[in-house]
Motif scaffolding. Structure first.
Motif, short mmCIF file in Angstrom:
data_model
loop_
_atom_site.label_atom_id
_atom_site.label_comp_id
_atom_site.label_asym_id
_atom_site.label_seq_id
_atom_site.Cartn_x
_atom_site.Cartn_y
_atom_site.Cartn_z
N ARG A 41 0.83 -1.21 0.00
CA ARG A 41 0.00 0.00 0.00
C ARG A 41 0.87 1.26 0.00
N LEU A 42 1.98 1.21 0.71
CA LEU A 42 2.89 2.36 0.69
C LEU A 42 3.47 2.56 -0.71
N VAL A 43 3.79 1.47 -1.39
CA VAL A 43 4.30 1.56 -2.76
C VAL A 43 3.23 2.20 -3.66
N GLU A 44 1.96 1.82 -3.46
CA GLU A 44 0.87 2.41 -4.25
C GLU A 44 0.78 3.92 -4.01
N VAL A 45 1.00 4.35 -2.77
CA VAL A 45 1.01 5.78 -2.48
C VAL A 45 2.13 6.46 -3.25
N MET A 46 3.30 5.85 -3.24
CA MET A 46 4.45 6.44 -3.96
C MET A 46 4.18 6.49 -5.46
N GLU A 47 3.49 5.49 -5.99
CA GLU A 47 3.18 5.48 -7.41
C GLU A 47 2.26 6.65 -7.79
N GLY A 48 1.50 7.13 -6.83
CA GLY A 48 0.57 8.23 -7.10
C GLY A 48 1.14 9.61 -6.80
N VAL A 49 2.40 9.68 -6.39
CA VAL A 49 3.01 10.96 -6.05
C VAL A 49 3.19 11.80 -7.32
N GLY A 50 2.70 13.05 -7.27
CA GLY A 50 2.87 13.95 -8.40
C GLY A 50 4.27 14.54 -8.43
N THR A 51 4.76 14.82 -9.62
CA THR A 51 6.10 15.41 -9.79
C THR A 51 5.99 16.70 -10.61
N ARG A 52 6.94 17.57 -10.44
CA ARG A 52 6.92 18.86 -11.15
C ARG A 52 7.05 18.71 -12.65
N ASP A 53 7.80 17.67 -13.08
CA ASP A 53 7.99 17.48 -14.52
C ASP A 53 7.03 16.46 -15.12
N SER A 54 6.07 16.02 -14.31
CA SER A 54 5.03 15.06 -14.75
C SER A 54 5.59 13.69 -15.10
N GLN A 55 6.84 13.45 -14.73
CA GLN A 55 7.43 12.13 -14.94
C GLN A 55 7.08 11.23 -13.75
N PRO A 56 7.06 9.90 -13.96
CA PRO A 56 6.74 9.01 -12.84
C PRO A 56 7.72 9.20 -11.68
N PHE A 57 7.20 9.16 -10.49
CA PHE A 57 8.02 9.25 -9.29
C PHE A 57 8.96 8.06 -9.24
N ARG A 58 10.21 8.31 -8.91
CA ARG A 58 11.21 7.23 -8.91
C ARG A 58 11.09 6.40 -7.63
N ILE A 59 10.73 5.15 -7.78
CA ILE A 59 10.60 4.23 -6.66
C ILE A 59 11.85 3.35 -6.60
N PRO A 60 12.45 3.22 -5.42
CA PRO A 60 13.71 2.46 -5.32
C PRO A 60 13.62 1.07 -5.93
N GLY A 61 14.64 0.73 -6.69
CA GLY A 61 14.77 -0.61 -7.26
C GLY A 61 14.15 -0.80 -8.63
N ARG A 62 13.22 0.06 -9.01
CA ARG A 62 12.50 -0.18 -10.27
C ARG A 62 13.35 0.12 -11.50
#
Length: 330
Positions: free
Chosen positions: A273-294
């Motif tokens: 569930r925490l990973v899902e929250v990180m996946e939904g994090v908005g970024t200034r450049d509209s690029q996907p938020f970088r999740i460790p290991g991916r």
């Protein structure tokens, strides 16, 4: 140059054979360094294998536990090859965690390995919180200082989720020492503001660099200092300038079983569930938020699909030399 992965692997296997690596350990050793290469961690992949293979013949035996009490255990690796001794320590940590809720293993007198993440991920796939760290000779310092006094002190940790484990693998220096070694061999410039000279000034000249710079100012220093203690005085191992060689370098492997704290299935679910929250994090450049290991996993998939590795000519020459039994030329 682009080289077939299978060809690179065959050369690595032959180098292991030439250096008398036990047959049952060859796949473990080769796959470990190939994983570093396919993840894009080039300083810890084939180049690292070429460097470390010169020491493979110095192994004196299999790792053995010399002291244990409660969750703690100390292992004398007897100069075993790095990936083999790490695999041994991880299994001891997991066994103690199953029995006692946690396993904390300190290991010394071992050869080095490449990336740390496979060992932390091994523990996560078994349901544990896995933490792996090690020190080195005093090769790093903090901004404003001239004297190196800390190891480079990398750390990796991993937790299970409902999918792939969440894995972090990082140095506490801005660049690993492998970058400096390869730059010296290839006459390349160093990354900016990552290494300092004898006066403590930043340099990009690999022949003037004396120390790696710890990341994050005073806060990064505090993290590195904790790792120094947990790979050193916690087990009675040397620290900082007291680490005089590979054989006096400390390694720590920690497994924590959440079920001893009442967490069973909820541990991976909560992490997911925490990973899902990180996946939904908005970024200034509209690029996907970088999740460790991916990013590393994506690189592995891409390289594996292509079936080829882009290896510098100099590294390929060293690898061919190792496969021919030459462990001296650089």
């Amino acid at each position: 140059m682009n080289v077939d992965i299978d060809h690179v692997r065959a050369l690595m296997v032959e180098a292991c054979r030439r250096s008398a690596v036990p047959a049952e350990s060859v796949d473990l050793v080769v796959d470990h360094y190939l994983l570093g290469e396919t993840q894009g961690k080039y300083s810890h992949g084939v180049a690292k294998f070429c460097f470390e293979s010169q020491f493979f013949g110095e192994r004196q035996g299999s790792p053995r536990t010399v002291r244990e009490r409660g969750v703690l255990a100390i292992v004398d690796a007897q100069r075993e090859i790095g990936p083999v001794s790490a695999d041994h320590a991880v299994r001891i940590a997991a066994d103690r965690a199953r029995e006692l809720g946690a396993g904390i293993v300190g290991m010394i007198n071992t050869q080095r390995y490449g990336i740390l993440s496979p060992w932390a991920e091994h523990l996560a796939r078994a349901g544990f919180l896995g933490i792996v760290m090690n020190t080195s000779r005093a090769d790093s310092t903090v901004e404003g200082a001239r004297t190196p006094f800390l190891g480079v002190n990398p750390i990796s940790y991993a937790v299970p989720t409902t999918g792939e484990p969440l894995v972090v693998d990082m140095s506490t220096t801005k660049s690993p020492m492998g970058v400096l070694w390869e730059a010296r061999r290839g006459a390349a410039q160093l990354p900016a503001e990552s290494f300092v000279d004898l006066d403590g000034d930043f340099t990009v000249d690999p022949h003037l660099a004396e120390s790696a710079m710890v990341f994050g100012g005073h806060k990064g220093f505090a993290v590195s200092l904790l790792i120094q203690i947990m790979t050193g005085s916690l087990f009675g191992f040397p620290m900082g300038p007291g680490v005089e060689s590979t054989w006096t370098t400390g390694y720590t492997f920690i497994a924590i079983d959440p079920s001893f704290g009442g967490e069973l299935d909820d541990f991976p679910n909560n992490n997911a569930r925490l990973v899902e929250v990180m996946e939904g994090v908005g970024t200034r450049d509209s690029q996907p938020f970088r999740i460790p290991g991916r990013r590393s996993r994506a690189h592995v998939r891409k390289v594996t699909a292509l079936g080829k590795l882009d290896i510098p000519d100099s590294v390929y020459r060293r690898l061919r030399a190792r496969a021919a039994g030459d462990f001296v030329s650089d």
